[in-house]
Design a protein around this motif. Structure first.
Motif, mmCIF file in Angstrom:
data_model
loop_
_atom_site.group_PDB
_atom_site.id
_atom_site.type_symbol
_atom_site.label_atom_id
_atom_site.label_comp_id
_atom_site.label_asym_id
_atom_site.label_seq_id
_atom_site.Cartn_x
_atom_site.Cartn_y
_atom_site.Cartn_z
ATOM 1 N N PHE A 89 -14.093 38.706 0.275
ATOM 2 C CA PHE A 89 -12.359 39.947 -0.064
ATOM 3 C C PHE A 89 -13.524 41.084 -0.301
ATOM 4 O O PHE A 89 -12.579 42.264 -0.998
ATOM 5 N N GLY A 90 -15.076 41.940 -0.473
ATOM 6 C CA GLY A 90 -15.284 43.374 -0.211
ATOM 7 C C GLY A 90 -15.636 43.180 -1.445
ATOM 8 O O GLY A 90 -15.276 44.802 -1.956
ATOM 9 N N GLY A 91 -15.665 41.921 -2.251
ATOM 10 C CA GLY A 91 -15.829 42.575 -3.709
ATOM 11 C C GLY A 91 -17.274 42.450 -4.309
ATOM 12 O O GLY A 91 -17.721 41.597 -3.375
ATOM 13 N N HIS A 92 -17.634 42.925 -5.283
ATOM 14 C CA HIS A 92 -19.615 42.661 -5.798
ATOM 15 C C HIS A 92 -19.577 41.526 -6.195
ATOM 16 O O HIS A 92 -21.274 41.230 -6.128
ATOM 17 N N ASN A 93 -18.745 41.142 -6.687
ATOM 18 C CA ASN A 93 -19.482 39.181 -7.562
ATOM 19 C C ASN A 93 -18.258 39.191 -8.650
ATOM 20 O O ASN A 93 -17.475 40.192 -8.949
ATOM 21 N N ALA A 94 -18.325 38.227 -8.414
ATOM 22 C CA ALA A 94 -17.377 37.050 -10.044
ATOM 23 C C ALA A 94 -18.306 36.426 -10.549
ATOM 24 O O ALA A 94 -18.543 35.913 -10.036
ATOM 25 N N ASN A 95 -19.299 37.139 -12.238
ATOM 26 C CA ASN A 95 -20.088 36.539 -13.123
ATOM 27 C C ASN A 95 -19.386 36.038 -14.498
ATOM 28 O O ASN A 95 -18.176 36.680 -14.715
ATOM 29 N N TYR A 141 -23.280 41.765 -0.727
ATOM 30 C CA TYR A 141 -22.906 41.381 -1.899
ATOM 31 C C TYR A 141 -23.256 39.796 -1.800
ATOM 32 O O TYR A 141 -23.331 39.252 -2.650
ATOM 33 N N PHE A 142 -22.496 39.212 -0.068
ATOM 34 C CA PHE A 142 -23.252 37.882 -0.334
ATOM 35 C C PHE A 142 -25.066 37.519 -0.372
ATOM 36 O O PHE A 142 -24.491 36.392 -0.929
ATOM 37 N N ILE A 157 -20.308 45.260 -14.007
ATOM 38 C CA ILE A 157 -19.843 46.888 -14.606
ATOM 39 C C ILE A 157 -20.957 48.002 -13.588
ATOM 40 O O ILE A 157 -20.876 48.720 -13.103
ATOM 41 N N PRO A 158 -21.951 47.665 -14.800
ATOM 42 C CA PRO A 158 -22.859 48.237 -14.310
ATOM 43 C C PRO A 158 -23.144 48.342 -12.607
ATOM 44 O O PRO A 158 -23.775 48.953 -11.944
ATOM 45 N N GLY A 159 -23.485 47.065 -12.269
ATOM 46 C CA GLY A 159 -22.886 46.897 -11.224
ATOM 47 C C GLY A 159 -22.279 47.763 -10.125
ATOM 48 O O GLY A 159 -22.587 48.772 -8.721
ATOM 49 N N ALA A 160 -20.917 47.979 -10.273
ATOM 50 C CA ALA A 160 -20.147 48.468 -9.964
ATOM 51 C C ALA A 160 -20.787 50.743 -10.013
ATOM 52 O O ALA A 160 -20.491 50.818 -9.673
ATOM 53 N N VAL A 161 -21.126 50.449 -11.306
ATOM 54 C CA VAL A 161 -21.493 52.299 -11.410
ATOM 55 C C VAL A 161 -22.480 52.095 -10.469
ATOM 56 O O VAL A 161 -22.787 53.355 -9.426
ATOM 57 N N ALA A 199 -28.500 44.633 -2.980
ATOM 58 C CA ALA A 199 -28.796 42.703 -2.772
ATOM 59 C C ALA A 199 -29.488 42.926 -4.244
ATOM 60 O O ALA A 199 -29.701 42.001 -5.064
ATOM 61 N N ILE A 200 -30.867 43.213 -4.359
ATOM 62 C CA ILE A 200 -32.210 42.970 -5.038
ATOM 63 C C ILE A 200 -31.500 43.374 -6.466
ATOM 64 O O ILE A 200 -31.438 43.046 -7.425
ATOM 65 N N PRO A 201 -31.225 44.968 -6.501
ATOM 66 C CA PRO A 201 -30.637 45.492 -8.021
ATOM 67 C C PRO A 201 -28.797 44.647 -8.264
ATOM 68 O O PRO A 201 -29.022 44.641 -9.284
ATOM 69 N N LEU A 202 -28.077 43.962 -7.752
ATOM 70 C CA LEU A 202 -26.861 43.474 -8.343
ATOM 71 C C LEU A 202 -27.488 41.944 -8.657
ATOM 72 O O LEU A 202 -26.707 41.846 -9.593
ATOM 73 N N ALA A 203 -28.338 41.599 -7.548
ATOM 74 C CA ALA A 203 -28.605 39.894 -8.477
ATOM 75 C C ALA A 203 -28.871 40.074 -9.608
ATOM 76 O O ALA A 203 -28.882 39.631 -10.975
ATOM 77 N N VAL A 204 -30.317 41.011 -10.512
ATOM 78 C CA VAL A 204 -30.664 41.198 -11.140
ATOM 79 C C VAL A 204 -29.972 42.336 -12.106
ATOM 80 O O VAL A 204 -30.396 41.752 -13.372
#
Length: 416
Positions: free
Chosen positions: A287-293, A123-124, A101-105, A242-247
């Motif tokens: 599929f254009g999605g930022h992550n499934a975690n 995302y990849f 959710i923070p990633g989507a924000v 990429a870097i912020p999303l992974a963190v």
């Protein structure tokens, strides 16, 4: 069935051993009851309402097409639900999958800066980074090193806003949310074997229907199939997304879920949780999605006392949640209009009530012990502050700040 894959880091297991799918499937029927079913439904309602609106808002800011938005929603919900089902059955633990959710924000402000295909490439890469960290075994070692009171204080601070929603929702919608709250208290006193959340849900929906809380006039259904998108790689998207999303995936969602599970007495398979989060990020990117975690808040709901007194059976709530969550993704183009019609204050009230047990347990374990008091205090206030630095959200900085405070002010606690 048992799977134990070793890494080169002193034989640290990448995929920790669990009871196995056969045992999980065999016991599901006996573990599925009113409590586990209700907790799973409440978690799904939470995950398919407010967070979905955050994704849709980010898509709108990025000027994504309807096809891109629907495909994004399909990927994070369908594969997030699949993660719940896989880990729930294999480990027989309430480990829920969803998305950051923070990633989507964060993407609400980042997407306008890049093309959609550049975002897909980022995302990849984020998924690959999370996967590599899982294979390294470092995550498990780090999470086991952080003192439990600090982890619990982080959970209390990060989840505290959900508890506050009980008050603010009742204030904003006294009839709908107030009726749900009254039903919770009455249901708890009348029958403790059935989760009072169930009565809150039923009474809240009835109150919304009677008062016109549902906005049915905005429901317009059109079927749109998910699509596959080609990634484009750029340095800007690498550092900006990429870097912020992974963190965020590791420092916010996985850390919260690990802390919640630990607070409830589970031995969470942190390396497997990280590996599957990385795989989820790689798959959803196409599929254009930022992550499934791993999902922090929904894991908290399904692992709480509201899911029943039998801790070994709470994984049934995760299975229910996974099925509903994944189904929302499959029918995203038809389901999204109904999400917009739900009263937001009712959803906030239900989520807050479901967090009561988790919050009480987290506060107890954070401050009941005599060790790491300063670290726990700083972890609590940092998590509650909502602090964001370098596009990294508060739960991560909460752990960092808590550990640093303890190292400076109470180093002897580490030695003991």
């Amino acid at each position: 069935m048992s799977v134990v894959i070793k890494t080169s880091l002193k034989n640290e297991p990448v995929w920790e051993k669990g009871p196995g799918f056969q045992e999980g499937l065999r016991d599901l029927r006996s573990k599925l009851n009113a409590n586990t079913f209700t907790a799973g439904v409440v978690a799904a309602i939470f995950g398919c309402t407010g967070p979905a609106l955050i994704v849709m808002n980010a898509a709108q800011n990025g000027k994504l097409t309807d096809a891109q938005t629907i495909s994004w929603l399909f990927s994070v919900y369908f594969f997030g639900g699949l993660i719940s089902i896989i880990l729930g059955f294999y480990y027989k633990m309430p480990i829920n999958g969803a998305y950051s959710i923070p990633g989507a924000v964060m993407l609400a402000s980042a997407l306008p800066l890049f093309s959609f295909n550049e975002a897909v490439g980022a995302y990849f890469i984020a998924g690959v980074l999370v996967l590599l960290l899982g294979f390294s075994g470092l995550i498990g070692r780090v999470m086991r090193w952080i003192p439990l009171p600090i982890v619990m204080a982080m959970i209390a601070g990060a989840m505290f806003r959900f508890g506050l929603e009980i008050v603010t929702s009742a204030q904003k919608a006294p009839v709908i949310a107030g009726a749900a709250l009254a039903a919770y208290f009455i249901g708890y006193r009348l029958n403790k074997k059935i989760s009072p959340i169930l009565w809150s849900l039923i009474v809240g929906v009835v109150a919304a229907l009677l008062t016109g809380g549902f906005e049915f006039e905005n429901i317009k259904i059109a079927w749109i199939m998910p699509r596959i998108f080609a990634p484009t790689f750029s340095m800007g998207a690498f550092f900006g997304i990429a870097i912020p999303l992974a963190v965020l995936v590791i420092g916010a969602e996985n850390a919260q879920a690990y802390g919640v599970l630990t607070a409830q007495g589970y031995k969470a398979p942190i390396n497997a949780m990280t590996v599957i989060s990385g795989i989820g990020g790689i798959v959803t990117s196409f599929f254009g999605g930022h992550n499934a975690n791993i999902a922090g808040p929904m894991t908290a709901i399904c692992s709480s006392e509201e899911a029943g007194p039998d801790k070994s059976g709470r994984y049934a709530a995760t299975i229910v949640n996974g099925i509903l969550f994944g189904s929302f993704g499959l029918f995203a183009s038809a389901a999204v209009p109904f999400v917009k019609a739900l009263p937001s204050n009712l959803v906030s009230m239900l989520a807050g009530l479901a967090m009561i047990g988790v919050l009480i347990s987290a506060f107890e374990q954070a401050f009941a012990a005599r060790k790491f008091k300063f670290g726990a205090f700083f972890a609590l206030i940092i998590a509650m502050s909502g602090l964001t630095l370098f596009k990294i959200s508060a739960p991560f900085w909460s752990l960092v700040g808590g550990v640093l405070a303890s190292l400076i002010m109470e180093p002897d606690d580490f030695e003991r």
